[in-house]
Write a protein that holds these residues in place. Structure first.
Motif, PDB file in Angstrom:
ATOM      1  N   TYR A  12       0.828  -1.213   0.000  1.00 24.01           N
ATOM      2  CA  TYR A  12       0.000   0.000   0.000  1.00 24.01           C
ATOM      3  C   TYR A  12       0.859   1.259   0.000  1.00 24.01           C
ATOM      4  N   TYR A  17      -2.958   1.919  -4.820  1.00 21.80           N
ATOM      5  CA  TYR A  17      -4.291   1.381  -4.541  1.00 21.80           C
ATOM      6  C   TYR A  17      -4.451   1.030  -3.074  1.00 21.80           C
ATOM      7  N   ASN A  19      -7.052  -1.803  -0.785  1.00 19.70           N
ATOM      8  CA  ASN A  19      -8.166  -2.714  -0.561  1.00 19.70           C
ATOM      9  C   ASN A  19      -8.820  -2.235   0.730  1.00 19.70           C
ATOM     10  N   ASN A  54     -10.189  -8.605  -6.532  1.00 19.28           N
ATOM     11  CA  ASN A  54     -10.106  -9.511  -5.376  1.00 19.28           C
ATOM     12  C   ASN A  54     -11.137 -10.620  -5.569  1.00 19.28           C
ATOM     13  N   ARG A  60     -11.454  -2.678  -4.095  1.00 17.17           N
ATOM     14  CA  ARG A  60     -10.143  -2.047  -4.230  1.00 17.17           C
ATOM     15  C   ARG A  60     -10.370  -0.784  -5.047  1.00 17.17           C
ATOM     16  N   TYR A  62      -8.123   2.353  -7.084  1.00 14.84           N
ATOM     17  CA  TYR A  62      -6.836   2.833  -7.581  1.00 14.84           C
ATOM     18  C   TYR A  62      -6.888   4.354  -7.566  1.00 14.84           C
TER      19      TYR A  62
END
Length: 98
Positions: A12, A17, A19, A54, A60, A62
């Motif tokens: 990260y 991005y 999640n 996922n 998620r 971006y």
């Protein structure tokens, strides 16, 4: 308030991005819907909800270069980022309590 947290690990920190996790995903919209990420300074990053990257369908997003620059300027590795889901298509990043 729908407040959620994620730990900023190496991926990260170095990628563009995030999640958002199970609980936050349950409060966000459908795949390919627009997503606004509101930073603490009021800047808005425009993204899209991605539920296919996922396997479990969790969201998620971006954020591009702007997101990566924001993370690296405001967080260290292993710090926690807090955010709230304002509505199915908007999240607000909460100020970092360094």
């Amino acid at each position: 308030m729908n407040e959620f947290q994620r730990t900023i690990g190496t991926t990260y920190y170095n990628q563009n991005y995030l999640n958002v996790g199970v609980a936050a995903s349950n409060n966000l919209g459908n795949h390919n819907e627009p997503l606004q990420i509101i930073l603490p300074n009021g800047q808005i990053i425009h993204s899209t909800i991605n539920r296919t990257i996922n396997k479990n369908g969790y969201v998620r997003f971006y954020g591009g270069v702007e997101w990566n620059q924001f993370i690296q300027a405001n967080y260290n590795l292993h710090q926690v980022i807090s955010f709230q889901v304002n509505n199915p298509n908007t999240i607000s990043i909460l100020p970092n309590a360094q």
